[in-house]
Design a protein around this motif. Structure first.
Motif, mmCIF file in Angstrom:
data_model
loop_
_atom_site.group_PDB
_atom_site.id
_atom_site.type_symbol
_atom_site.label_atom_id
_atom_site.label_comp_id
_atom_site.label_asym_id
_atom_site.label_seq_id
_atom_site.Cartn_x
_atom_site.Cartn_y
_atom_site.Cartn_z
ATOM 1 N N TYR A 134 -2.115 5.113 5.172
ATOM 2 C CA TYR A 134 -2.934 6.505 4.703
ATOM 3 C C TYR A 134 -2.810 7.199 6.058
ATOM 4 C CZ TYR A 134 -5.345 10.007 2.574
ATOM 5 O OH TYR A 134 -6.051 11.555 2.168
ATOM 6 N N LYS A 143 -4.431 -0.330 4.177
ATOM 7 C CA LYS A 143 -4.509 1.066 3.767
ATOM 8 C C LYS A 143 -4.723 2.113 4.614
ATOM 9 C CE LYS A 143 -7.074 -0.699 -0.682
ATOM 10 N NZ LYS A 143 -6.136 -0.018 -1.674
ATOM 11 N N VAL A 146 -8.373 6.228 -2.126
ATOM 12 C CA VAL A 146 -7.567 5.167 -1.794
ATOM 13 C C VAL A 146 -8.024 3.664 -2.148
ATOM 14 C CG1 VAL A 146 -6.257 4.062 -0.082
ATOM 15 C CG2 VAL A 146 -5.976 6.535 -0.323
ATOM 16 N N THR A 190 -1.415 11.773 -4.815
ATOM 17 C CA THR A 190 -1.232 11.915 -3.713
ATOM 18 C C THR A 190 -0.309 12.940 -3.088
ATOM 19 O OG1 THR A 190 -1.195 9.346 -3.485
ATOM 20 C CG2 THR A 190 -0.231 10.750 -1.776
ATOM 21 N N GLU A 233 0.874 -1.253 0.015
ATOM 22 C CA GLU A 233 -0.185 -0.161 0.155
ATOM 23 C C GLU A 233 0.745 1.217 0.004
ATOM 24 O OE1 GLU A 233 -2.775 0.203 -0.528
ATOM 25 O OE2 GLU A 233 -3.569 -1.979 -0.400
ATOM 26 N N LEU A 254 0.632 4.262 -2.868
ATOM 27 C CA LEU A 254 0.549 5.488 -2.347
ATOM 28 C C LEU A 254 1.288 6.603 -3.055
ATOM 29 C CD1 LEU A 254 -1.876 7.115 -0.780
ATOM 30 C CD2 LEU A 254 -0.377 6.775 1.069
#
Length: 261
Positions: A118, A114, A87, A30, A20, A24
């Motif tokens: 995040y 996730k 996401v 992002t 992840e 990301l």
């Protein structure tokens, strides 16, 4: 005889989190979204403080410039929340979720990874931008306006909780994205909960119910150095937000586990 050296195996969650993180940081959206959050919050804070006037004697006791400088949180939460939605829903819209689930079959682990990645990124960014905004906005105050100090009662707590709030909204976005798996409906739900419903309900019933909505908690409970009447206390508001995040992510994980990809 060859000595056997024990091999340390990563856990499924660790592998999922690493995957992840790679996804990301590889997305241009992002970096741009987080840059917009930083620039927007600092700009709003500086402009707000530049236009803040010295309070009258009657209002000096409730004058809270710390709350003014953190006004940009309202913009930051929208960007961070929408990115949190993407996401999850971005993978469903483009079909890459099948590859993700092939690598991480346990959908609860996937969602937890996730959220962890995040949430960590937005917490770091949120705290950094809240601190930068505070000092930049403080410097923009006109002469004669009381300047808040980071060591003044309630100020550091307000700044840090404002930064943490961005992370919590990002996690709400992930949870809502997992619940709907559809970008437009998830963003609509996020905007409704954070902006529309508090305004409507606040206009109809005052703060009695509206004070429990995220944006109201941020503006009147978390990002204040001085208590606001009829609102939740800072730590009560923070606990309510954490409960919202836990319930939303829990419901999202449950639905993901029982749905087809």
């Amino acid at each position: 005889m060859t000595a056997l050296v024990p091999t340390v195996h990563s856990t499924p969650f660790t592998r999922a989190a690493r995957m992840e993180w790679i996804k990301l940081r590889s997305l241009r959206s992002t970096a741009w979204a987080l840059l917009l959050t930083v620039a927007g919050m600092v700009a709003v804070g500086v402009v707000t403080m530049a236009h803040t006037k010295a309070p009258s004697p009657a209002k000096a006791a409730v004058f809270d410039p710390t709350n003014n400088v953190l006004a940009g949180v309202a913009l930051g939460q929208l960007v961070v929340g929408v990115l949190g939605v993407l996401v999850v829903t971005g993978e469903y819209s483009c079909g890459s979720i099948r590859s993700t689930l092939a690598a991480v079959p346990d959908r609860r682990t996937m969602l937890a990874a996730k959220a962890a990645v995040y949430g960590t990124v937005t917490l770091v960014v949120g705290e950094a931008v809240a601190l930068v905004t505070f000092f930049a906005g403080r410097a923009a105050l006109a002469d004669g306006v009381p300047r808040p100090g980071i060591g003044d009662p309630g100020v550091l707590r307000a700044v840090l909780l404002a930064g943490a709030y961005l992370s919590l909204v990002g996690l709400l976005g992930i949870g809502i994205g997992a619940l709907t798996r559809h970008t437009a409906s998830a963003i609509a739900a996020l905007v409704g909960v954070t902006f529309v419903l508090p305004a409507v309900i606040g206009g109809l019933s005052g703060p009695t119910v509206a004070k429990f909505f995220p944006t109201m908690i941020a503006g009147n409970s978390l990002a204040v150095a001085k208590p606001v009447a009829d609102m939740l206390t800072p730590w009560t508001g923070f606990a309510v937000l954490c409960l919202y995040v836990a319930l939303t992510l829990g419901a999202g994980a449950r639905l993901l586990a029982h749905r087809d990809a």
